[in-house]
Design a protein around this motif. Structure first.
Motif, mmCIF file in Angstrom:
data_model
loop_
_atom_site.group_PDB
_atom_site.id
_atom_site.type_symbol
_atom_site.label_atom_id
_atom_site.label_comp_id
_atom_site.label_asym_id
_atom_site.label_seq_id
_atom_site.Cartn_x
_atom_site.Cartn_y
_atom_site.Cartn_z
ATOM 1 N N SER A 16 0.824 -1.201 0.000
ATOM 2 C CA SER A 16 0.000 0.000 0.000
ATOM 3 C C SER A 16 0.862 1.257 0.000
ATOM 4 C CB SER A 16 -0.909 0.023 1.243
ATOM 5 O OG SER A 16 -1.796 -1.067 1.253
ATOM 6 N N ARG A 18 0.044 5.777 0.225
ATOM 7 C CA ARG A 18 -0.919 6.866 0.240
ATOM 8 C C ARG A 18 -0.267 8.099 -0.361
ATOM 9 N NH1 ARG A 18 -3.950 10.052 5.190
ATOM 10 N NH2 ARG A 18 -1.830 10.874 5.466
ATOM 11 N N THR A 68 -8.768 4.561 -2.924
ATOM 12 C CA THR A 68 -9.765 5.437 -2.335
ATOM 13 C C THR A 68 -9.272 6.879 -2.358
ATOM 14 O OG1 THR A 68 -10.501 3.678 -0.828
ATOM 15 C CG2 THR A 68 -11.173 5.936 -0.309
ATOM 16 N N SER A 70 -9.835 10.713 -1.036
ATOM 17 C CA SER A 70 -10.435 11.381 0.113
ATOM 18 C C SER A 70 -9.816 12.762 0.268
ATOM 19 C CB SER A 70 -10.214 10.561 1.391
ATOM 20 O OG SER A 70 -8.833 10.460 1.688
ATOM 21 N N TYR A 79 -6.145 13.012 -0.947
ATOM 22 C CA TYR A 79 -5.330 11.808 -0.822
ATOM 23 C C TYR A 79 -5.781 10.745 -1.814
ATOM 24 C CZ TYR A 79 -4.191 13.952 3.686
ATOM 25 O OH TYR A 79 -3.795 14.822 4.667
ATOM 26 N N GLN A 81 -5.426 6.756 -1.415
ATOM 27 C CA GLN A 81 -4.978 5.559 -0.717
ATOM 28 C C GLN A 81 -4.995 4.407 -1.695
ATOM 29 O OE1 GLN A 81 -3.938 5.084 2.586
ATOM 30 N NE2 GLN A 81 -3.425 3.029 1.858
ATOM 31 N N ASN A 83 -4.240 0.454 -2.171
ATOM 32 C CA ASN A 83 -4.029 -0.843 -1.545
ATOM 33 C C ASN A 83 -3.944 -1.937 -2.599
ATOM 34 O OD1 ASN A 83 -4.289 0.420 1.004
ATOM 35 N ND2 ASN A 83 -6.500 0.100 0.995
#
Length: 124
Positions: A16, A18, A68, A70, A79, A81, A83
């Motif tokens: 992952s 970010r 994701t 956000s 951001y 994210q 994964n």
């Protein structure tokens, strides 16, 4: 509006990261924020976008369920994210902002401001 990305790096498959994009505008309430990526020799492609005012978001099919988008209003930062990263996610990732209206768009031509990009590399 100035956009500054951070958070890229090298990660193994399944890992992952970010990404962050800090915007210089005093308010982003009338903006759409987007993430695009460009792998070597290929065209820039849409990844995700979010309407800042109501956080309505949209993703390209290949990242749905894994990425994701956000925001943090206090920091004027958006951001991404990421994964379950795959080698095919390797690219330079760009943050973009659309200020002309709040239409969610997947076209790079629909965005008015761009960051400098941050490299993401996923090893197999």
């Amino acid at each position: 509006v100035q956009l500054v990305e951070s958070g890229g790096g090298l990660v193994e498959t399944g890992g992952s990261l970010r990404l962050a994009c800090a915007a210089s505008a005093s308010s982003l309430s009338a903006y759409v924020m987007g993430w695009f990526r460009q792998a070597g020799g290929l065209a820039r492609e849409f990844v995700a976008a979010m309407r800042w005012a109501d956080t309505t978001s949209y993703y390209t099919d290949s990242v749905k369920g894994r990425f994701t988008i956000s925001r943090d209003s206090a920091k004027n930062t958006v951001y991404l994210q990421m994964n379950s990263l795959k080698p095919e996610d390797t690219a330079v990732y760009y943050c973009a902002a659309r200020g002309r209206d709040t239409t969610l768009t997947t076209s790079q031509w629909g965005y008015d401001y761009w960051g400098q990009g941050t490299q993401v590399a996923v090893s197999s």
